[in-house]
Design a protein around this motif. Structure first.
Motif, mmCIF file in Angstrom:
data_model
loop_
_atom_site.group_PDB
_atom_site.id
_atom_site.type_symbol
_atom_site.label_atom_id
_atom_site.label_comp_id
_atom_site.label_asym_id
_atom_site.label_seq_id
_atom_site.Cartn_x
_atom_site.Cartn_y
_atom_site.Cartn_z
ATOM 1 N N ALA A 37 0.846 -1.200 0.000
ATOM 2 C CA ALA A 37 0.000 0.000 0.000
ATOM 3 C C ALA A 37 0.879 1.247 0.000
ATOM 4 O O ALA A 37 0.578 2.227 -0.688
ATOM 5 N N GLU A 38 1.982 1.193 0.732
ATOM 6 C CA GLU A 38 2.896 2.339 0.797
ATOM 7 C C GLU A 38 3.548 2.608 -0.555
ATOM 8 O O GLU A 38 3.723 3.761 -0.941
ATOM 9 N N ASP A 39 3.903 1.537 -1.275
ATOM 10 C CA ASP A 39 4.482 1.700 -2.619
ATOM 11 C C ASP A 39 3.489 2.412 -3.539
ATOM 12 O O ASP A 39 3.866 3.326 -4.279
ATOM 13 N N ILE A 40 2.235 1.986 -3.486
ATOM 14 C CA ILE A 40 1.200 2.587 -4.333
ATOM 15 C C ILE A 40 1.003 4.048 -3.950
ATOM 16 O O ILE A 40 0.905 4.920 -4.818
ATOM 17 N N TYR A 41 0.992 4.321 -2.660
ATOM 18 C CA TYR A 41 0.838 5.695 -2.172
ATOM 19 C C TYR A 41 1.974 6.576 -2.710
ATOM 20 O O TYR A 41 1.738 7.678 -3.213
ATOM 21 N N LYS A 42 3.205 6.076 -2.629
ATOM 22 C CA LYS A 42 4.357 6.844 -3.123
ATOM 23 C C LYS A 42 4.253 7.107 -4.620
ATOM 24 O O LYS A 42 4.544 8.208 -5.091
#
Length: 139
Positions: A37-42
């Motif tokens: 989820a953090e990768d997508i957010y970035k």
């Protein structure tokens, strides 16, 4: 109507900008790429999209419930997502960097089916995670 919109509607989800953007990121992922989820957010932030991390988590959970994505839980609480497909594949995870690669080997598939059949089973689903250290992993 775009392919993303059709997939969202087919899954019973209202078409919203965050859902479309997140679906596009997952759709454009290279073969074997898995995003947290953090990768997508970035990636959203880098492309100038104003979508909060909580929204990313919520959308991914909705996608998972609708069968659009598969969530993989790895040791250490590391979860990544990929678009759902019917192709069976397995994963190898670097214990140092968290890098996830997928693989499929017909010899392994045949052996697993043979083992199951010898025990009176028919394989309907499976998940295999291998853990190791990638040669380029940094300490």
């Amino acid at each position: 109507m775009s392919a993303e919109n059709q997939e969202l509607r087919k899954a019973g989800l209202k078409v919203t900008l965050p859902r479309v953007k997140i679906y596009q990121i997952l759709e454009k992922a290279g073969e074997g790429d898995h995003f947290s989820a953090e990768d997508i957010y970035k990636l959203l932030m880098e492309s100038g999209e104003d979508v909060g991390l909580a929204t990313v988590y919520r959308v991914l959970t909705q996608f998972e419930a609708a069968g659009l994505v598969v969530r993989h839980h790895f040791e250490g609480g590391h979860s990544v997502f990929e678009l759902a497909d019917d192709e069976k594949h397995d994963h190898i995870v670097c214990v140092k960097s968290g890098l996830v690669k997928e693989f499929s080997d017909p010899r392994l598939n045949a052996l697993l089916n043979e083992i199951a059949e010898s025990m009176g089973f028919t394989v309907t689903d499976r998940t295999i995670y291998l853990y190791g250290e990638h040669k380029d992993a940094k300490d």
